[in-house]
Scaffold this motif. Structure first.
Motif, short mmCIF file in Angstrom:
data_model
loop_
_atom_site.label_atom_id
_atom_site.label_comp_id
_atom_site.label_asym_id
_atom_site.label_seq_id
_atom_site.Cartn_x
_atom_site.Cartn_y
_atom_site.Cartn_z
N LEU A 1 0.82 -1.22 0.00
CA LEU A 1 0.00 0.00 0.00
C LEU A 1 0.85 1.27 0.00
CD1 LEU A 1 -2.67 -1.08 2.64
CD2 LEU A 1 -2.68 -1.46 0.16
N LEU A 2 2.17 1.10 -0.08
CA LEU A 2 3.10 2.22 0.08
C LEU A 2 2.84 3.36 -0.90
CD1 LEU A 2 5.73 3.43 1.31
CD2 LEU A 2 6.99 2.11 -0.42
N THR A 3 2.86 3.08 -2.19
CA THR A 3 2.79 4.17 -3.18
C THR A 3 1.37 4.71 -3.35
OG1 THR A 3 2.56 2.60 -5.03
CG2 THR A 3 4.80 3.31 -4.43
N VAL B 1 2.10 -4.03 -6.83
CA VAL B 1 3.34 -4.70 -7.25
C VAL B 1 4.55 -3.82 -6.99
CG1 VAL B 1 4.62 -5.57 -9.26
CG2 VAL B 1 2.21 -6.17 -8.96
N ALA B 2 4.47 -2.56 -7.41
CA ALA B 2 5.58 -1.64 -7.19
C ALA B 2 5.89 -1.47 -5.71
CB ALA B 2 5.27 -0.27 -7.82
N SER B 3 4.85 -1.37 -4.90
CA SER B 3 5.04 -1.10 -3.48
C SER B 3 5.63 -2.28 -2.73
CB SER B 3 3.70 -0.71 -2.85
OG SER B 3 3.22 0.51 -3.39
N VAL B 4 5.20 -3.49 -3.08
CA VAL B 4 5.79 -4.67 -2.43
C VAL B 4 7.29 -4.73 -2.72
CG1 VAL B 4 5.89 -7.19 -2.47
CG2 VAL B 4 3.68 -6.03 -2.34
N ILE B 5 7.67 -4.45 -3.96
CA ILE B 5 9.09 -4.46 -4.32
C ILE B 5 9.83 -3.37 -3.56
CG2 ILE B 5 10.74 -4.11 -6.20
CD1 ILE B 5 8.57 -5.22 -8.12
N LEU B 6 9.31 -2.14 -3.62
CA LEU B 6 9.98 -1.02 -2.97
C LEU B 6 10.06 -1.20 -1.46
CD1 LEU B 6 8.28 1.89 -4.96
CD2 LEU B 6 10.70 1.27 -5.07
N GLY B 7 8.94 -1.56 -0.85
CA GLY B 7 8.91 -1.72 0.59
C GLY B 7 9.86 -2.79 1.08
#
Length: 369
Positions: free
Chosen positions: A178-180, A250-256
């Motif tokens: 949920l980051l981005t 997808v982007a947030s799981v990678i970044l986090g």
């Protein structure tokens, strides 16, 4: 992060001759490498290849979704690829640009750093929170925003312990996702805080103008990445929103996950300043105590995540482009061993992930309260 205008920022002091000598020699040794090899500390041609690849991974699936009228699993696949591209763009392009390490030319760094706008996020709040607070005061509770308690997650051993934290090692990765998408809204709250405590003005930015620019960035981002598919793709409105959310997830799981493997692992400590706001350690040594590398030999992973598996080198030398980290890492490690300074490194990705999960589990138990 709490309002820093009302608190004392830590300072770093030590009487240790060895710590000061390490801080001096590690910089001297790395600089000697660049002097002897004649290499620039900035990006190479390979960096520009990466810029093209990451932009393509992020933008072309959106073009294909509309131009080819993708539906079903093809639309889902495009959203996943976009998420991979979004994360790669943030780690490999934006990150170095905002640190000013991509090029000797300020306008080039600004251009690459502004790729954050393509993700609907604020370059200004990132620069203050990441470059200023996280890099300067790594793993210091109430100062490093990356340790902030985020509802069901507890990253700091000094934060209040809640019953739900007992299970955080099981649900953490979902909430990383949920980051981005939450940042689309949270940026306004963060900017308002920085406007109140004077950090925006410290960046020589007009606070009111910053708010309007942020509104413009958010509007344009949503108009392109959500509005265009709603208007022109073959997907129903709920399909467009689902793909949009999947891209962010997808982007947030990678970044986090990548961010946490550097500082929320078993070896990385979380020291507190004393009553006078002093951390009894040289700043350079502090960074090695609070930071960890992982899977340094995995060149493909390192290429994709912008050298963030070399967090020790990145924290000591943020002005050096990530394409050089694999070359200077042995120099930093050798110097650290010489002075008895810890150099944390997990040889494998699975090992780093396991350490992170164990650390999350420990942070959810009273023993670390």
């Amino acid at each position: 992060m709490v309002g820093t205008a009302a608190m004392q920022l830590p300072t770093y002091r030590t009487d240790s001759v060895d710590q000061r000598a390490f801080a001096r020699d590690v910089r001297r040794n790395v600089q000697a490498y660049f002097s002897e090899t004649g290499r620039s500390t900035k990006g190479t041609v390979g960096l520009w290849v990466k810029v093209v690849v990451m932009l393509s991974l992020y933008v072309l699936p959106l073009v294909a979704l509309i131009a080819l009228q993708l539906t079903g699993w093809w639309a889902v696949a495009s959203a996943v690829v976009m998420g991979v591209g979004m994360a790669g763009l943030g780690m490999s392009v934006m990150h170095d640009g905002v640190h000013g390490s991509s090029s000797r030319h300020a306008w080039v760094n600004k251009l690459l750093g502004s790729s954050m706008n393509l993700m609907g996020s604020s370059v200004l709040t990132w620069r203050i929170q990441h470059n200023g607070m996280h890099h300067t005061h790594t793993n210091i509770d109430q100062v490093d925003g990356d340790l902030d308690s985020r509802g069901l997650l507890r990253f700091s051993e000094h934060a209040p312990l809640k019953p739900i934290h007992r299970f955080q090692h099981l649900h953490a990765f979902f909430f990383y996702g949920l980051l981005t998408i939450t940042k689309l809204v949270v940026d306004f709250q963060t900017l308002a805080e920085f406007n109140r405590n004077g950090m925006t003005k410290a960046q020589k930015v007009d606070p009111q103008g910053a708010v309007w620019r942020l509104v413009g960035v958010k509007f344009l981002y949503l108009a392109v990445f959500l509005g265009l598919p709603l208007a022109f793709s073959a997907l129903p409105w709920w399909g467009v929103i689902g793909c949009f959310a999947l891209t962010h997830f997808v982007a947030s799981v990678i970044l986090g996950t990548v961010f946490q493997l550097a500082h929320i692992v078993e070896e990385a400590v979380q020291p507190l300043p004393d009553a006078q706001g002093v951390v009894a350690m040289d700043w350079t040594v502090h960074e090695l105590h609070t930071t960890a590398n992982f899977t340094r030999t995995n060149r493909l992973l390192g290429w994709y995540i912008g050298g963030l598996n070399f967090q020790v080198e990145h924290h000591l030398f943020p002005h050096i482009c990530h394409v050089h980290y694999h070359r200077i890492a042995p120099i930093v490690e050798r110097t650290a061993r010489q002075y008895g300074v810890p150099y944390h490194h997990h040889p494998t990705l699975l090992g780093a992930l396991a350490s992170h999960v164990r650390r999350l589990k420990a942070l959810g138990r009273p023993a670390v309260a």
